[in-house]
Design a protein around this motif. Structure first.
Motif, short mmCIF file in Angstrom:
data_model
loop_
_atom_site.label_atom_id
_atom_site.label_comp_id
_atom_site.label_asym_id
_atom_site.label_seq_id
_atom_site.Cartn_x
_atom_site.Cartn_y
_atom_site.Cartn_z
N LEU A 235 6.12 11.76 -2.28
CA LEU A 235 7.41 11.11 -2.39
C LEU A 235 8.55 12.13 -2.43
O LEU A 235 9.62 11.91 -1.84
CB LEU A 235 7.43 10.24 -3.66
N GLN A 236 8.32 13.22 -3.07
CA GLN A 236 9.33 14.29 -3.12
C GLN A 236 9.62 14.81 -1.73
O GLN A 236 10.79 15.04 -1.36
CB GLN A 236 8.80 15.40 -4.02
N ASN A 237 8.59 14.99 -0.90
CA ASN A 237 8.78 15.47 0.46
C ASN A 237 9.55 14.47 1.30
O ASN A 237 10.45 14.83 2.08
CB ASN A 237 7.41 15.76 1.08
N LEU A 238 9.23 13.19 1.12
CA LEU A 238 9.91 12.16 1.90
C LEU A 238 11.36 12.01 1.48
O LEU A 238 12.25 11.77 2.32
CB LEU A 238 9.17 10.82 1.72
N GLY B 53 0.82 -1.21 0.00
CA GLY B 53 0.00 0.00 0.00
C GLY B 53 0.85 1.25 0.00
O GLY B 53 0.53 2.24 -0.67
N ARG B 54 1.96 1.19 0.72
CA ARG B 54 2.86 2.34 0.72
C ARG B 54 3.46 2.58 -0.66
O ARG B 54 3.54 3.71 -1.13
CB ARG B 54 3.98 2.09 1.74
N GLY B 55 3.85 1.51 -1.35
CA GLY B 55 4.42 1.67 -2.69
C GLY B 55 3.41 2.22 -3.66
O GLY B 55 3.73 3.09 -4.49
N MET B 56 2.16 1.73 -3.60
CA MET B 56 1.13 2.26 -4.49
C MET B 56 0.85 3.73 -4.20
O MET B 56 0.65 4.53 -5.10
CB MET B 56 -0.16 1.43 -4.33
N LEU B 57 0.86 4.09 -2.92
CA LEU B 57 0.60 5.47 -2.56
C LEU B 57 1.70 6.39 -3.06
O LEU B 57 1.43 7.46 -3.62
CB LEU B 57 0.47 5.58 -1.04
N LEU B 58 2.95 5.96 -2.89
CA LEU B 58 4.06 6.80 -3.33
C LEU B 58 4.12 6.90 -4.84
O LEU B 58 4.53 7.91 -5.38
CB LEU B 58 5.37 6.23 -2.79
N THR B 59 3.73 5.87 -5.54
CA THR B 59 3.77 5.90 -7.00
C THR B 59 2.75 6.87 -7.55
O THR B 59 3.00 7.60 -8.53
CB THR B 59 3.52 4.49 -7.56
N SER B 60 1.60 6.93 -6.95
CA SER B 60 0.54 7.80 -7.45
C SER B 60 0.63 9.23 -6.93
O SER B 60 -0.03 10.13 -7.44
CB SER B 60 -0.83 7.21 -7.09
N ASN B 61 1.43 9.46 -5.89
CA ASN B 61 1.51 10.77 -5.25
C ASN B 61 2.98 11.22 -5.27
O ASN B 61 3.74 11.00 -4.32
CB ASN B 61 0.99 10.70 -3.82
N PRO C 135 16.98 10.98 1.95
CA PRO C 135 17.31 10.55 0.59
C PRO C 135 17.73 9.09 0.50
O PRO C 135 17.36 8.39 -0.45
CB PRO C 135 18.46 11.48 0.20
N LYS C 136 18.47 8.58 1.48
CA LYS C 136 18.94 7.20 1.40
C LYS C 136 17.80 6.21 1.57
O LYS C 136 17.79 5.14 0.94
CB LYS C 136 20.01 6.96 2.47
N GLY C 137 16.85 6.51 2.43
CA GLY C 137 15.77 5.56 2.69
C GLY C 137 14.82 5.39 1.53
O GLY C 137 14.15 4.36 1.41
N TYR C 138 14.72 6.40 0.65
CA TYR C 138 13.77 6.34 -0.46
C TYR C 138 14.49 6.35 -1.81
O TYR C 138 13.94 6.82 -2.81
CB TYR C 138 12.81 7.54 -0.38
N GLN D 59 13.20 18.57 -8.62
CA GLN D 59 13.09 18.96 -7.22
C GLN D 59 14.07 18.20 -6.34
O GLN D 59 14.55 18.73 -5.34
CB GLN D 59 11.65 18.71 -6.73
N VAL D 60 14.37 16.94 -6.68
CA VAL D 60 15.21 16.10 -5.81
C VAL D 60 16.55 15.78 -6.46
O VAL D 60 17.25 14.87 -6.02
CB VAL D 60 14.46 14.79 -5.46
N ALA D 61 16.93 16.52 -7.53
CA ALA D 61 18.19 16.21 -8.23
C ALA D 61 19.40 16.44 -7.34
O ALA D 61 20.41 15.73 -7.47
CB ALA D 61 18.30 17.06 -9.49
#
Length: 827
Positions: A19-22, A7-15, A27-30, A80-82
Motif C-alpha cells: 500500500l505504501q508503494n501504491l 480482495g484488493r482491500g483485504m490485500l492492502l490491509t494486510s500488506n 496519492p489521490k487514488g489511494y 513513509q507517506v506523510a
C-alpha cells in the motif's frame, strides 16, 4: 467486480509495504485506504493513552507485544507517506514527540517502539516534513534516558544535522535554539547540593541522574567544538557554567575541555581495544604460518598486518601529548570572576573533593591566571600545604604553581612559596630527583617573576651545580644562567659571567609593574641580509652582490652630492635657481621645496672655499674603504681617521672619530637602513633568521669558540623548542619540572622498537650458517646429521630407547598428534 475490490482491500490491509508503494505512485487514488490505516493508528494511540491512565483492562504479554508491533508498523507506514498527505498528517510529528517525551497525555514509550519512533522522526526531517529545530528539540532531552544503542544513533543524528546546517553559512537561528537547550540542560541541576567524589561522599541517591543531562550537554559541546561547527564565546559559556555544576563528573568533563583533553575515556578505551585486536591478529597469523604451510602470500599478509599494528600503536602514543585549549581560554567572558569562583569552589569543598579532582581545578585555574594575567592571591597560600616531596602527583601541582605566575604577580606573595619549595625539596635529606624537581620549579617561577628570589637563597641554590647528579647539576646551572640574563645583580661577581659583568646596568630586570624596553636592533640581521644577497646573486646569473651594491652606492653618492654637482656644471645638469634677484623664493608646487633650496644655498655659500671634486672624491673614498673593511680586504689607515663624515646635514659638524668606532657605527646604520627599514620581515623571515643564527652558532662551536659559544648554542636550541615566548609562559609540562633523569626500564613497546631499529639494514636475522639461501652451504642441520648417523650409534640414543619403552597410551598420543599435524599441513 465487487469480489475483486474486496480482495484488493483485504490485500492492502494486510500488506502495508505494498500500500505504501501504491500511495507514492498515486496519492489521490489511494487516499481512502490511507485514511483507514491512519484512523487505525489514532485508535491505537488513544488506547495507549487510556492504558497509561490505568483505566484499561489487563491484557496478556503476548497481546501487548502484538499490539506494539502493529502500532510500530503503522507509525513507519505513515512516516513513509506523510509528504503525500500534509493536511491529514500535520499533527503526526507532534504525536511522535509526545510518545518520546511523554507529553500531550501520551506515555513515554520504551524498547523497540521508542527506537522506531526516533527513526521515523529522523525520516520526517530527511523528507523536510519538519525542520531541524523541531527535531533537535525532541532528540536532545532523550540523551540521558535512552540505552547506549539508541543513544549513539541520536548523538550521531544531532551532530550530523548541526554540521550540515552550518556547512555553507552559519545557521544562527538553529544555533541559538540548540545552545539555549544545552544551557537549560546544564542549569537543570545547578541548584542541587554539591556531591563530592572522596570516600563515602559519592552519590548513592541518584547523583548520576541529577548530572546526566548536564554531562551530555558538555559532551555535545565538546564534539561540536572539535568538529569546528561551534567556535564562539557562547559555546565556551556553556562549558564554563558546567565547571561549577554540583556533580563532580560534570565538572571534570568541563575542565578537561579547557585543558585540551579532547579524548575522553571511552575514546581511549576504543583505541586500546583496536591496538589489542591488531596485536592478536598478528600473533594469530604468525602462529598459522608456523604450524601450517608457508607461502609468499601468507608472509606478505603478515608483514602488512605488522605494519598496520605498528601504525595504530604509534598513533596512540602520538595522541598522548595533548595541548591546552587556548582559544577556549581566550573566549571566556569574565576571566577574573571565573577564576575567583573557581578558587572559591576549590577552597570551599576541599574536604569532599578527591586529590585528582582538586589537581584538575588547580590546572585550570593556573591556566586561566597565566593566560589572562589574573591576581588571585589566595591560591598561593592555599597551594603551600601541598608543596611537599612525598605528596602524590606533586609534579602536576608544581606545574600548576609555575603556570599561574606572570610578570604582574606580586613578588611578596611568591617569596614564601619559593622559600617553602627550597625548604621541602632542596636539602641533603631527599633524593637527587627531588632536588632537581624543586630547583626546576623555582627556576620556572623566577623566569616569570624574577623579583620573588632572595639573594641568600639564590646563592645556596646555585651551589648545587657542584653536585654529582646530572639532573641536579643541570637544574642548578639553568637557574644560574637564568639570573645571568634577567637579574645579574643578585649574583656574586665571580658568578655573573663575562657578558653579564660587562653590562650589568643594561641587563637589569625592570622593576615590578614596568615593561621591558623595546629592542633597538634585531640580533643576527646581518646574517639574513647576507643570505638575501646570496639569493640575489644567484637570481642575477652570477653577478656579484658587491658589484651591484657598489653601483647602488655610486648612485646614492651622486644623490648625496647633487647640490655640488649642480653648482659645478649647472648648464648640463638642468637645475636652475628658483629665487629672484632680491633673494626671495618663488612659489613651488611642493611645500618643503623652498626651505630645502634655502638650506642648500646657505650651505654652498659656506663651502665656497672648498673644491667640489675633492669633496666628492673624499666621500667616495670613504664608502669604498668601508666596503673593503667589511669584506676583510684591508683596513683604514690611521691618517684617514679625520675624514669629514658630514655631507648633507647642516646640523652636523666635522669631527674626528676612531677607526673602529666609525666602522661599527656605519655598519649598524647600514644594516638598519637597508633591511630593517626597507623590508617588512614576515614570520617566514624570522624562522629563517633563527635557523641562520643557529647555524652560525654551530659553526662557531666547531671552530673552537669556547664555553661562551656553547652556552649561546644551547640557548638557541632551547628557544627553538618553544613556539614563542608568550606560549612558553603559559604552557608547561612535567618533563620540564623533572628535568633529565636516569634512563628507566623500558616497557614492551619500547624494547620492540629498539630491536626493530637495530635490525634495520639487515637482510636476515641471526646466523646464516647452513641456510638454504646461502650460495655455498657451510654446514648441515641437526636433523640432517641424524639421517647420516650410524645405526648402532642411533640405537643407543635416548630417543630410540624411549620409543621402545613407551607405553601404549603414549604411543596413541603421539600418533594422534602426528595425524593432526599432517591434517593441518594440508590446508
Amino acid at each position: 467486480m465487487v469480489k475483486s475490490r474486496a480482495g484488493r482491500g483485504m490485500l492492502l490491509t494486510s500488506n502495508l509495504p505494498q500500500l505504501q508503494n501504491l500511495i507514492k505512485r498515486d496519492p489521490k487514488g489511494y487516499k481512502e485506504e490511507f485514511l483507514t490505516q491512519y484512523n487505525h493508528y489514532l485508535s491505537l494511540l488513544r488506547l495507549n493513552s487510556v492504558a497509561a491512565a490505568g483505566t484499561a483492562s489487563s491484557s496478556t504479554g503476548a497481546e501487548k507485544d502484538k499490539s506494539n508491533d502493529l502500532f510500530a508498523d503503522l507509525v513507519t507506514f505513515i512516516s513513509q507517506v506523510a509528504q503525500c498527505y500534509p493536511e491529514e498528517t500535520k499533527d503526526f510529528p507532534a504525536q511522535l514527540k509526545g510518545l518520546l517525551l511523554g507529553q500531550n497525555g501520551s506515555t513515554m514509550v520504551k524498547g523497540d517502539l521508542r527506537k522506531t519512533a526516533v527513526k521515523n522522526l529522523v525520516m520526517l526531517r530527511n523528507k523536510e516534513v519538519i525542520d531541524s529545530i523541531e527535531l533537535l528539540q525532541t532528540l536532545l532531552p532523550l540523551l540521558p534516558h535512552v540505552p547506549s544503542s539508541l543513544r549513539s544513533i541520536i548523538r550521531q543524528t544531532i551532530l550530523t544535522d548541526l554540521k550540515t546546517s552550518n556547512a555553507k553559512t552559519k545557521n544562527h537561528r538553529l544555533n541559538r535554539v540548540v545552545q539555549s537547550l544545552l544551557f537549560g540542560m546544564v542549569e537543570s541541576g545547578m541548584h542541587n547540593e554539591v556531591v563530592g567524589d572522596k570516600g563515602k561522599g559519592k552519590g548513592k541517591n541518584g547523583s548520576k541522574e541529577k548530572g546526566g543531562e548536564a554531562m551530555w550537554a558538555v559532551m555535545m559541546v565538546k564534539e561540536l567544538w572539535k568538529k569546528g561547527v561551534w567556535a564562539d564565546a557562547k559555546t565556551v559559556s556553556i562549558v564554563s557554567l558546567a565547571v561549577f555544576h554540583p556533580n563532580t563528573k560534570v565538572q571534570a568533563a568541563a575542565i578537561h575541555f579547557f585543558l585540551g583533553s579532547e579524548n575522553d575515556e571511552e575514546a581511549e578505551e576504543e583505541e586500546e581495544d583496536e591496538v589489542r585486536e591488531a596485536r592478536k591478529d598478528v600473533k594469530k597469523m604468525q602462529h598459522s604460518l608456523d604450524v601450517g604451510k608457508s607461502g609468499r602470500k601468507k608472509e606478505k599478509l603478515l608483514k602488512l598486518s605488522k605494519r598496520e599494528a605498528n601504525k595504530k600503536r604509534s598513533k596512540k602514543q602520538a595522541g598522548l601529548g595533548v595541548q591546552p585549549n587556548f582559544p577556549a581560554l581566550e573566549l571566556l567572558h569574565d576571566p577574573q570572576t571565573f577564576g575567583e569562583k573557581l578558587y572559591d569552589n576549590l577552597h570551599k569543598h576541599d574536604k569532599i573533593f578527591s586529590l585528582d579532582h582538586k589537581i584538575l581545578i588547580m590546572q585550570l585555574l593556573s591556566r586561566v591566571m597565566g593566560a589572562h594575567k589574573l591576581c588571585i592571591l589566595g591560591f598561593y597560600s592555599y597551594i603551600i600545604k601541598y608543596l611537599t616531596y612525598h605528596q602524590l602527583q606533586v609534579t602536576l601541582i608544581l606545574v600548576s604553581l609555575a603556570q599561574s605566575v606572570h610578570d604582574l604577580t606580586p613578588p611578596d606573595v611568591l617569596t614564601p612559596v619559593v622559600r617553602k619549595l627550597a625548604q621541602e625539596f632542596v636539602h641533603p635529606g631527599v633524593g637527587a630527583e627531588v632536588i632537581a624537581a624543586g630547583i626546576n620549579a623555582i627556576r620556572e617561577i623566577c623566569r616569570r617573576q624574577p623579583w620573588c628570589m632572595e639573594e641568600d637563597l639564590l646563592s645556596d641554590l646555585i651551589d648545587y651545580r657542584k653536585s654529582k647528579d646530572k639532573g641536579v647539576v643541570t637544574a642548578s646551572r639553568g637557574l644560574l644562567q637564568l639570573f645571568r640574563e634577567v637579574n645579574p645583580g643578585l649574583l656574586k661577581k665571580r658568578e655573573r659571567g663575562k657578558t653579564a659583568t660587562m653590562g650589568t646596568g643594561v641587563t637589569q630586570v625592570p622593576e615590578y609593574g614596568h615593561t621591558r624596553q623595546k629592542a633597538e636592533a634585531i640580533d643576527g640581521l646581518d646574517l639574513l641580509e647576507d643570505h638575501f644577497a646570496a639569493m640575489r646573486k644567484e637570481a642575477n646569473g652570477g653577478v656579484s652582490d658587491d658589484e651591484q651594491m657598489g653601483a647602488d652606492q655610486d648612485d646614492e653618492a651622486g644623490w648625496d652630492n647633487w647640490d655640488v654637482d649642480s653648482d659645478a656644471d649647472s648648464e648640463s645638469s638642468g637645475w636652475h635657481d628658483v629665487s629672484d634677484d632680491e633673494g626671495d623664493l618663488q612659489l613651488s608646487d611642493s611645500e618643503d621645496e623652498g626651505p630645502r633650496k634655502d638650506r642648500q644655498k646657505r650651505k654652498l655659500d659656506a663651502e665656497e672655499h672648498e673644491e667640489a671634486p675633492e669633496k666628492k672624491k673624499g666621500k667616495r673614498a670613504i664608502r669604498k674603504e668601508e666596503e673593503a673593511e667589511k669584506r676583510g680586504e684591508g683596513k683604514k689607515p690611521e691618517a684617514d681617521a679625520g675624514v669629514d663624515m658630514d655631507d648633507n646635514d647642516d646640523s652636523k659638524s666635522v669631527v674626528s672619530v676612531a677607526p673602529s668606532m666609525a666602522t661599527e657605527a656605519s655598519v649598524v646604520t647600514k644594516k638598519l637602513s637597508l633591511l630593517a627599514q626597507q623590508k617588512i620581515l614576515t614570520p617566514a623571515d624570522f624562522v629563517l633568521l633563527n635557523e641562520l643564527r643557529l647555524k652560525a652558532a654551530q659553526d662557531l662551536v666547531k671552530s673552537g669558540g669556547g664555553s661562551g659559544a656553547k652556552r649561546k648554542l644551547a640557548a638557541l636550541e632551547a628557544s627553538k623548542r618553544h613556539v614563542g615566548e608568550d606560549e612558553a609562559d603559559r604552557f608547561l609540562t612535567e618533563n620540564e619540572i623533572l628535568g633529565p633523569r636516569k634512563k628507566t626500564k623500558a616497557d614492551y613497546e619500547e624494547r620492540m622498537e629498539s630491536i626493530k631499529k637495530g635490525r634495520e639494514g639487515r637482510e636476515k636475522f641471526g646466523s646464516s650458517k647452513g641456510k638454504k639461501t646461502k650460495e655455498v652451504k657451510s654446514s648441515s642441520t641437526n636433523r640432517e646429521k641424524l639421517r647420516s648417523k650410524p645405526l648402532m650409534m642411533a640405537v643407543q640414543s635416548n630417543r630410540i630407547r624411549g620409543k621402545k619403552t613407551a607405553s601404549l597410551r603414549d604411543k596413541q598420543i603421539k600418533l594422534r598428534a602426528s595425524q593432526e599435524k599432517q591434517r593441518k599441513s594440508q590446508f
